[in-house]
Design an enzyme around this catalytic site. Structure first.
Site, mmCIF file in Angstrom:
data_model
loop_
_atom_site.group_PDB
_atom_site.id
_atom_site.type_symbol
_atom_site.label_atom_id
_atom_site.label_comp_id
_atom_site.label_asym_id
_atom_site.label_seq_id
_atom_site.Cartn_x
_atom_site.Cartn_y
_atom_site.Cartn_z
ATOM 1 C CB CYS A 1 4.697 -1.858 -0.937
ATOM 2 S SG CYS A 1 4.655 -3.372 -1.348
ATOM 3 C CB CYS B 1 1.907 -6.244 1.824
ATOM 4 S SG CYS B 1 3.247 -5.698 1.405
#
Length: 459
Positions: A392, A214
């Protein structure tokens, strides 16, 4: 074996000629030896059969659990045909680390026993893997036990490479040194304490060379910390610096442009093309290297949030499954190994050039299972392929969140009919409450398909 070897000596004292004739006794002894041999061979064969599985899954994180759960939903698959390997007794909701560090949830949020996440009927081997032998369809656990398979799914994720930054691990483990990271549950808890205790000084946040888990997370905790300090009325006494290896704040231009403006509006100093090389915790000094000039310089800090480069676990890096970079080499569209036809992989450990997030795993899983089952059942291959989708969700403070969604090569692909580049409260509440709920309640049942919701469109 002892019984077979000692049949005669064991029987002779008990069954002597006084009870039966010599010829009958010899026939009885021979038959008994044969019975013991049959039992021994059968037991050996059963032991071998007991360690064979139709499907072996390495890793019981998000990717491994999701694959196991959705495999259980296949008509031709029984849960007992699936074996999953992972030594960890606890399962961690890793997206929660940022929320812990940012003070949005309690310090034990997202931690649950691994057994609760494993689908009913699936066999859990509580061992790590020592090596792969794909030529013989065998994996070996850390205790040396071999397990064979028809199909192997590698979903072991990636790990922090603490060795890449000199002195970092020692600083992280020292409770008196204000250094933390959100990429570990314990260190995320430490970051939460540092954030709360900070009243003045300089806070440095870093971003390492890609790939990492991430890629938006390092700035999420920065924005949450800034918002907290602002609410405490101390933000004007704290200088925030963001040091990035990249020359942009985010890899997708639409979101990068917006995030750059958000950072500037919060008074955050953006330092591009800077890589953290060393931490001298006792001196409160971070050493950075300029990506272009290779010159190093020292920066003093009062809080350092450090993110390491990341890599696959050693047992994967040393296996025949990987490319030169140590990533499991798979087809970008089908997630099938390019080296071994009955090996598949998904999630962070693969060579696919997508952003490594839970959202990408939820998109990859149905694709992998469909193509793998097509092979297993000798069906024509599905036309569905993985397009690199990832999401995200980026906290920006003040109960707002930017929901970035994109495909391979950074092509924007948004789910909602609104501009997701604009931070919104509705996205914040989805991230804080809905995403964890479906993760723990629907995903382990094979009932969550990412942005497709509960509908699996790949039939």
């Amino acid at each position: 074996v002892r019984c077979v070897q000692e049949t005669d000596s064991a029987l002779i004292p008990l069954l002597n000629a006084e009870y039966m004739g010599k010829s009958n006794f010899n026939m009885f002894a021979k038959s008994t030896r044969q019975c013991f041999n049959i039992l021994f061979v059968s037991a050996k064969g059963f032991a071998q059969l007991a360690k064979h599985s139709r499907f072996c899954i390495v890793g019981a994180g998000t990717a491994g659990i999701n694959v196991a759960a959705q495999l259980c939903g296949e008509e031709t698959v029984h849960p007992h045909q699936i074996r999953i390997f992972d030594p960890s007794q606890q399962h961690y909701y890793q997206p929660g680390y940022t929320m812990i560090a940012g003070g949005l949830v309690n310090s034990n949020f997202g931690v649950t026993p691994t057994q609760k996440m494993i689908p009913k009927g699936v066999t859990w081997i509580q061992q790590g893997i020592s090596r792969f032998d794909p030529n013989s369809n065998t994996i070996f656990t850390e205790d040396g036990s071999p397990y064979t398979y028809d199909y192997l799914v590698v979903a072991a994720g990636i790990v922090n490479n603490y060795d890449a930054i000199k002195g970092l691990k020692e600083a992280l483990d020292d409770s008196d040194t204000p250094v933390a990271t959100i990429y570990n549950h314990k260190y995320a808890q430490k970051m939460s304490q540092l954030r709360q205790n900070m009243k003045s000084g300089r806070a440095i946040f870093t971003f390492p060379p890609l790939p990492i888990k991430c890629a938006g997370a390092p700035q999420k905790v920065m924005y949450l910390s800034e918002a907290y300090w602002r609410k405490q009325g101390v933000n004007d006494k704290i200088k925030i610096d963001y040091f990035m290896t990249n020359n942009v704040i985010f890899g997708v231009k639409k979101y990068s442009d917006e995030l750059t403006e958000i950072a500037k509006s919060k008074g955050i100093n953006l330092n591009y093309c800077q890589t953290l090389r060393e931490v001298r915790g006792n001196e409160r000094v971070a050493v950075f290297e300029d990506v272009n000039t290779k010159q190093q310089h020292e920066e003093k800090f009062d809080i350092l949030h450090a993110v390491t480069p990341m890599r696959t676990p050693e047992f994967i890096r040393n296996s025949p499954l990987v490319n030169e970079g140590g990533w499991v080499e798979v087809c970008n569209k089908t997630l099938q190994s390019t080296k071994f036809k009955n090996v598949w992989a998904l999630g962070d450990c693969t060579s696919t050039p997508n952003s490594k997030t839970a959202a990408s795993v939820f998109s990859q899983t149905p694709i992998l299972i469909r193509h793998m089952m097509d092979d297993a059942l000798n069906r024509p291959r599905s036309s569905h392929v993985y397009d690199g989708y990832s999401s995200c969700p980026i906290f920006v403070g003040d109960n707002k969140l930017m929901l970035a969604e994109f495909l391979y090569e950074g092509k924007v692909e948004e789910t909602f009919p609104i501009n997701q580049g604009q931070p919104r409260s509705i996205f914040y509440w989805l991230k804080l409450y809905m995403f964890p709920f479906v993760y723990f309640n629907l995903m382990p049942r094979g009932q969550w398909f990412g942005r497709k919701g509960i509908l699996n469109s790949i039939s």
